[in-house]
Design a protein around this motif. Sequence first.
Motif, short mmCIF file in Angstrom:
data_model
loop_
_atom_site.label_atom_id
_atom_site.label_comp_id
_atom_site.label_asym_id
_atom_site.label_seq_id
_atom_site.Cartn_x
_atom_site.Cartn_y
_atom_site.Cartn_z
N PRO A 195 31.33 29.18 44.09
CA PRO A 195 31.98 28.04 44.86
C PRO A 195 32.19 28.13 46.31
CG PRO A 195 33.37 28.24 42.92
CD PRO A 195 32.49 29.38 43.03
N GLU A 196 31.90 27.23 47.17
CA GLU A 196 32.38 27.52 48.84
C GLU A 196 33.59 26.91 48.99
OE1 GLU A 196 28.18 25.97 50.83
OE2 GLU A 196 29.41 24.14 49.91
N GLU A 197 34.40 27.70 49.90
CA GLU A 197 35.75 27.69 50.12
C GLU A 197 35.75 27.32 51.72
OE1 GLU A 197 38.49 29.64 46.91
OE2 GLU A 197 37.17 31.14 48.08
N MET A 198 36.55 26.77 52.24
CA MET A 198 36.81 26.35 53.77
C MET A 198 38.37 26.40 54.17
SD MET A 198 35.34 25.73 56.39
CE MET A 198 33.42 24.76 55.98
N THR A 199 38.53 27.00 55.33
CA THR A 199 39.86 26.95 55.83
C THR A 199 39.62 26.40 57.16
OG1 THR A 199 40.97 28.81 54.54
CG2 THR A 199 41.98 28.23 56.48
N ALA A 200 40.31 25.33 57.79
CA ALA A 200 39.92 24.75 58.86
C ALA A 200 41.43 24.34 59.98
CB ALA A 200 39.28 23.38 58.69
N VAL A 201 41.48 24.67 61.03
CA VAL A 201 42.45 24.22 61.96
C VAL A 201 42.08 23.24 63.01
CG1 VAL A 201 43.87 26.21 61.42
CG2 VAL A 201 42.59 26.35 63.33
N GLU A 202 42.71 22.35 63.58
CA GLU A 202 42.34 21.53 64.67
C GLU A 202 43.46 20.88 65.28
OE1 GLU A 202 41.06 17.47 63.60
OE2 GLU A 202 40.98 18.41 61.52
N LEU A 228 37.36 23.13 48.81
CA LEU A 228 36.27 24.03 48.14
C LEU A 228 35.35 22.89 47.58
CD1 LEU A 228 36.91 24.73 44.17
CD2 LEU A 228 38.20 23.09 45.50
N ARG A 229 34.09 23.30 47.17
CA ARG A 229 32.94 22.80 46.83
C ARG A 229 32.46 23.51 45.46
NH1 ARG A 229 27.31 21.82 46.84
NH2 ARG A 229 27.26 23.44 48.38
N MET A 230 32.10 22.84 44.46
CA MET A 230 31.19 23.55 43.36
C MET A 230 29.55 23.20 43.77
SD MET A 230 33.26 24.69 41.45
CE MET A 230 32.00 25.19 40.10
N PRO A 231 28.83 24.46 43.55
CA PRO A 231 27.63 24.15 43.96
C PRO A 231 26.75 23.05 42.90
CG PRO A 231 27.80 26.10 42.62
CD PRO A 231 29.14 25.72 43.00
N TRP A 251 33.07 25.30 34.42
CA TRP A 251 31.74 25.87 34.43
C TRP A 251 32.00 27.43 35.26
CZ3 TRP A 251 27.42 26.30 31.88
CH2 TRP A 251 26.37 27.01 32.61
N SER A 252 33.00 27.25 36.27
CA SER A 252 33.08 28.49 37.15
C SER A 252 34.10 29.46 36.36
CB SER A 252 33.63 28.10 38.41
OG SER A 252 34.07 29.28 39.32
N ASN A 253 34.04 30.69 36.70
CA ASN A 253 34.62 31.61 36.18
C ASN A 253 36.10 31.68 36.78
OD1 ASN A 253 33.13 32.60 34.08
ND2 ASN A 253 32.09 33.94 35.79
N MET A 254 36.29 30.93 38.09
CA MET A 254 37.42 31.16 38.80
C MET A 254 38.85 30.55 38.13
SD MET A 254 36.76 27.68 41.09
CE MET A 254 38.50 27.82 42.05
N ASN A 255 39.81 31.16 38.43
CA ASN A 255 41.07 30.61 37.75
C ASN A 255 41.38 29.44 38.57
OD1 ASN A 255 41.28 32.89 36.12
ND2 ASN A 255 42.10 34.06 37.70
N ILE A 256 42.52 29.10 38.04
CA ILE A 256 43.17 27.79 38.76
C ILE A 256 43.41 28.16 40.25
CG2 ILE A 256 45.11 26.14 38.78
CD1 ILE A 256 45.13 26.16 35.72
N THR A 257 43.09 27.53 41.19
CA THR A 257 43.19 27.95 42.48
C THR A 257 43.80 26.76 43.25
OG1 THR A 257 41.05 29.39 42.36
CG2 THR A 257 42.05 28.74 44.64
N VAL A 258 44.83 27.19 44.21
CA VAL A 258 45.62 26.10 44.96
C VAL A 258 45.06 26.11 46.33
CG1 VAL A 258 47.77 25.63 45.84
CG2 VAL A 258 47.49 26.56 43.51
N ARG A 260 29.97 20.05 33.06
CA ARG A 260 31.24 20.78 33.47
C ARG A 260 32.14 19.70 33.80
NH1 ARG A 260 28.69 22.61 39.43
NH2 ARG A 260 28.69 20.60 40.29
N THR A 261 33.36 20.40 33.54
CA THR A 261 34.64 19.25 33.84
C THR A 261 35.54 19.93 34.96
OG1 THR A 261 34.67 18.82 31.42
CG2 THR A 261 36.74 18.20 32.86
N ASN A 262 35.87 19.02 35.97
CA ASN A 262 36.68 19.58 36.77
C ASN A 262 38.16 18.75 36.63
OD1 ASN A 262 36.37 20.90 39.87
ND2 ASN A 262 37.50 19.13 40.09
N ILE A 263 38.99 19.84 36.59
CA ILE A 263 40.48 19.14 36.61
C ILE A 263 41.47 19.31 37.78
CG2 ILE A 263 42.37 19.37 35.14
CD1 ILE A 263 40.75 20.63 32.91
N SER A 264 41.91 18.59 38.37
CA SER A 264 42.86 18.84 39.59
C SER A 264 44.09 18.19 39.44
CB SER A 264 41.89 18.42 40.91
OG SER A 264 41.40 16.99 40.85
N GLY A 265 45.00 18.55 39.98
CA GLY A 265 46.51 17.99 40.47
C GLY A 265 46.66 18.32 41.61
#
Length: 681
Positions: free
Chosen positions: A490-497, A467-470, A436-443, A407-412
């Motif tokens: 994939p796992e996704e996280m939103t955090a405030v602090e 996010l994190r891929m399994p 590998w994932s069926n997810m679209n480009i996600t921001v 699998r290939t992960n592309i990020s910008g």
Amino acid sequence: MYKQAFNMKRQRLVFRHFGNKGYSLFSCLGREVVCSVLSVSTLTYASAESVSTHPVVSDSTATTTAREMMLDEVSVTGSRAPLTKSQAARMVTVLDRKAIAQAPVQSVNDLLKYAVGVDVRQRGPIGAQTDIGIRGGTQDQIILLLNGINICDPQTGHNAMDLPVDLSEIIRIEVIEGPAGRIYGSSSLVGAINIVTKPTLPSVVHAEAGSYGYAQVGGRVAFGGKTSHSVSANYSRSDGWSRAKSGTLNTDYSGTKAFYQGQYDDDDVRLNWHVGLADKGWGSGTFYATPKWQADNQYEHTTKLYTAIQGETKRGRLHFAPSIYWNQNRDRYEGYRNQPEKMKYNYNRTDVYGVNLNAYFDWAAGRTAFGGELRNEDLVSGNLGEPLNQTHHIAGTDRDYTLGLNRTNISGYLEHNVLLNQLTISAGLVAVKNTWSNMNITVYPGIDLSYRPTPAVTLHAACNTSLRMPSFTEMYYKLQGYKADPHLKPEEMTAVEGGVSWNQKCLIVSANLWYHHGRNMIDWIMDTSLGDDAVWQSVNHTKVNSIGFETAVQLNVKSSKFNVSYSYINQEKEQEAHIVSQYALEYLRHKLIANALIPIADKLKLSLNYRWQDRVGQYTDFDGRVQDYKPFGLLDARLTWSPQPWKLYVEANNVLDKRYADFGHVEQPGRWVIAGFAIQL
């Protein structure tokens, strides 16, 4: 105000306090100026970070718009663009070289126990195998970096801490808590740990020995001038602290590390490169045993290779920092040690290739960074993945790799930093696509803010996503009571602090409050109501919400240093009856750290470190009974005598000989005494 150094070829001024405007004194000098600041870490008893300096040369081509000069006293990895620790909007915990040298530890794994926001779950000591989590997360949800290079193993996070570097080579360890997607892309779901080394450290030889047949010997040779080089090697071993029912060793350990790094540095460019090897094998006892499979003589062997080349331009308005790397991880797991006829060995090999381009430029509105990364993860295995079109032979065996996955992960990413007199704003986003994932480009966006109303007080707030891929193990492991799901999301996280720190010479106080909202969180669970048919299954939880609080107080009195820090976490998730969680719902609700560094006589110091923790969660013992984790406290001590160039020490881990388990029914050793020396050449 400053210290002046004279040289017939070049005159250099070193400032301790400075202004950072393009129209300030530096523009008038017309020659190179080096600025430095000594920072104080709020972790344990550290007194100063390693200082890196970037020359600032007056720019005769500057326009009438006064350009901000981002002067680098200590560059930390809290943002995509390089910022100093005082400028950074993100809170970064730094453990410096002095604290590392004085701690009673034998590995980075042990050292991280003293970071209050880090959860260190050991199956074996001296770095045999350790799961590292941050803020209630699992070992797969953090990103581990070596000099800024991602060295995570996509097969599993269990072996992520197989590092090729010795503690004596590390100048600092940076811990970022909370999602760091726009800084590091995928994998940094709940935090990041960056281990920083340097090729110009002095040459040294060291050795130590202690309980349970433990011994370690190693050394480093550094040489060069404009081009610097460092070569190190280390060997360690132990008989272990327990035996299998058959009477054989089952927690023994032996490992070798080798590391070469180099650096070329001139007025135009800086290049860094490294090659590292970590090879070790350890008796895994009951590490992966279950009530259904009570094996107590497991064994595992890993070999990891790390390579990277990094560059950085130093002139011009636009700065480039490209890097390219290749990491290879080999793993052999024996369910029954030396008995392949009883259970065939599991063989895995992952090759990870990455290309990363960072760039930034300064302008009237601040500092803007942009870039991207291409990371390819390739697995060949005997039991993980999909059937291969062409098998690959497993060296040294009569078997082939028949399964695999690629699998290939592309990020910008794009980030902008606004630096005002008392306010820093760092905002940006990362766009991610995985083949590998069926997810679209996600921001995934994020923003950090830091406000300094007085020189002693800093207020900060942040909102970040990631996010994190399994891992390959979470998707495909299906042996001995484990059943994975290849369709995990994939796992996704939103955090405030938000938090505050107060630094007034001898006293430093900080407090931080955070909230995490996790979606599709991955865990291994077991339905105990199924009796003998119960197995561990990998699943996506709908959501897991966590809230936490951290506080720390550091007091420096002459040569003595004292630190107390505390962390509290509470997680919420609807849990069905009879369901036992292996990771996601096992976290440290309470963690208390207390450290003291006390001078006893000239060049003789005593270091005391106490850790108390209370873990939420349950495990099923070999009799089928569900047990709650019990809180425990551990005291470590180290006595050091350092008549230069020698350093001699004796230390004891678990001084009170506490019997405890922090992972299922894997009992940890009692008191462990070690004596050693180091000599700087």
